[in-house]
Design a protein around this motif. Structure first.
Motif, PDB file in Angstrom:
ATOM      1  N   SER A 298       0.842  -1.203   0.000  1.00 41.93           N
ATOM      2  CA  SER A 298       0.000   0.000   0.000  1.00 41.93           C
ATOM      3  C   SER A 298       0.875   1.251   0.000  1.00 41.93           C
ATOM      4  CB  SER A 298      -0.934  -0.014   1.217  1.00 41.93           C
ATOM      5  OG  SER A 298      -1.723   1.153   1.214  1.00 41.93           O
TER       6      SER A 298
ATOM      7  N   ASN B 127      -3.299   2.915   2.939  1.00 42.57           N
ATOM      8  CA  ASN B 127      -4.735   3.087   2.783  1.00 42.57           C
ATOM      9  C   ASN B 127      -5.422   1.769   3.146  1.00 42.57           C
ATOM     10  OD1 ASN B 127      -7.319   2.901   1.425  1.00 42.57           O
ATOM     11  ND2 ASN B 127      -6.756   4.819   0.421  1.00 42.57           N
ATOM     12  N   LYS B 128      -6.384   1.850   4.065  1.00 38.75           N
ATOM     13  CA  LYS B 128      -6.988   0.612   4.589  1.00 38.75           C
ATOM     14  C   LYS B 128      -7.768  -0.173   3.526  1.00 38.75           C
ATOM     15  CE  LYS B 128      -7.116   1.178   9.510  1.00 38.75           C
ATOM     16  NZ  LYS B 128      -7.917   1.331  10.704  1.00 38.75           N
ATOM     17  N   LYS B 129      -8.261   0.548   2.478  1.00 49.06           N
ATOM     18  CA  LYS B 129      -8.989  -0.177   1.414  1.00 49.06           C
ATOM     19  C   LYS B 129      -8.026  -1.068   0.630  1.00 49.06           C
ATOM     20  CE  LYS B 129     -12.771   2.988   0.565  1.00 49.06           C
ATOM     21  NZ  LYS B 129     -13.071   4.219  -0.139  1.00 49.06           N
ATOM     22  N   ASP B 130      -6.817  -0.540   0.364  1.00 45.91           N
ATOM     23  CA  ASP B 130      -5.804  -1.372  -0.334  1.00 45.91           C
ATOM     24  C   ASP B 130      -5.501  -2.601   0.516  1.00 45.91           C
ATOM     25  OD1 ASP B 130      -5.489   0.900  -1.935  1.00 45.91           O
ATOM     26  OD2 ASP B 130      -3.703   1.570  -0.833  1.00 45.91           O
TER      27      ASP B 130
END
Ligand SMILES: Nc1ncnc2c1ncn2[C@@H]1O[C@H](COP(=O)(O)OP(=O)(O)O)[C@@H](O)[C@H]1O
Ligand SMILES: O=P(O)(O)OC[C@H]1O[C@](O)(COP(=O)(O)O)[C@@H](O)[C@@H]1O
Length: 310
Positions: free
Chosen positions: A281, A292-295
């Motif tokens: 990330s 990024n927590k979505k990655d």
């Protein structure tokens, strides 16, 4: 709690240039200063993962004030020893082909009183720490085997010691008090005095470190993921291909992921998945020490871990 030591913090200045031509005057079209040095990148990523680390080390001068202010802004708890010298600046120049050139200052010299002050601070925070991460170069004036002293202090308090450094200071600190080290290939070659051409070479070269008492070893291999070894398992962590922007700080981010996993009693494989997800990330963004927590959620599902036969 996780304690993070950065003996040699820096203001990391990132310059973006179309082409990097030696011996010419060039104008940067993007400049980004951040509070850096390996340990501070680790602390920033741990904070983004949702834990509150405490940072120790040495800070001085105007640069030191800038770094402290940047940490305070993002509410990273810190208790640095104030020194007389000026904390350093490190440059990372990225050109249009995404080549990165780093220029790292040595940083200020510290004295015996600074070390004593640091030790009394460390002694106190170890009482409430489960994990201690020490990352980056030593300050000038410190004994080259000083990380060994840190390891002994951790051992006395039952704290898991994760060390990410290189060269002589890594070589001189190898002991049974190391819970984890994370050399990249270049660092492993320096440490083992062997040429590493592939994963098998990396595994064979590292085994003696387990005999010397190091509990766990992560060998980070950039786009090729990671090899993990301890006395029970050898794992090959396979990661998906990604379009990277800036990999500076990916090693630090992977340490942060691993430390977060250890703090929260994750299984070994889950620690490795989180470590690699954080490293990946970080590589997707220009800013060093940003994840990024979505990655991360995406990568955690895509990373595969294969076991090698011992
Ligand atoms: N080019 C890349 N593509 C995908 N992941 C990467 C890349 N570079 C780094 N990473 C991720 O970050 C981790 C640490 O990066 P690495 O470059 O090996 O460490 P260091 O910054 O210490 O040299 C890798 O194990 C991997 O998970
Ligand atoms: O303390 P050292 O070893 O001189 O390294 C400092 C530099 O390493 C970095 O943390 C990058 O490290 P990695 O790319 O290995 O993760 C820079 O941010 C920093 O300026």
């Amino acid at each position: 709690m996780i304690t993070v030591i950065t003996f040699n913090p820096s203001i990391d200045r990132l310059y973006k240039l179309e082409t990097f031509k030696i011996g010419t005057v060039q104008r940067a079209n993007f400049v980004n200063p951040t509070a850096g040095g390996k340990g501070l990148n680790v602390a920033k990523v741990i904070k983004q993962l949702g834990e509150s680390p405490i940072c120790l080390g040495f800070l001085g001068g105007y640069n030191g004030l800038y770094i402290k202010n940047e940490l305070d802004k993002v509410e990273i708890v810190n208790n640095f020893t104030e020194i007389n010298g000026e904390s350093r600046i490190c440059l990372n120049i990225i050109d249009g082909d995404k080549n990165s050139t780093e220029i790292l200052e040595k940083g200020p010299r510290i004295n015996e009183d600074d070390i004593l002050d640091f030790e009394s601070k460390l002694d106190k925070v170890l009482e409430s720490s489960k994990v201690l991460v020490a990352s980056g170069s030593l300050s000038q004036g410190m004994p080259v085997d000083y990380y060994k002293t840190v390891g002994e202090m951790c051992n006395r308090k039952g704290v898991k010691f994760i060390l990410d450094t290189s060269g002589r200071s890594l070589e001189m600190s190898i002991s049974e008090n190391l819970y984890l080290i994370k050399p990249n290939i270049e660092e492993l070659e320096l440490l083992t005095h062997k040429k590493i051409n592939n994963k098998e070479d990396a595994i064979n070269a590292s085994k003696f470190l387990l005999e010397k008492g190091v509990k766990n070893i992560c060998i980070s291999m950039g786009k090729d993921g990671m090899i993990f070894l301890n006395k029970e398992h050898i794992y090959d962590v396979k990661i998906p291909k990604i379009e990277v922007l800036n990999t500076v700080g990916s090693g630090d981010s992977s340490i942060a992921g691993f430390a977060y996993g250890v703090l929260n009693d994750y299984s070994l494989k889950d620690c490795l998945k989180l470590a690699n997800s954080c490293g990946m990330s970080n590589a997707l963004y220009m800013e060093t020490g940003y994840i990024n927590k979505k990655d991360i959620a995406l990568f955690l599902n895509e990373i595969k871990i294969n076991e090698y036969n011992y």
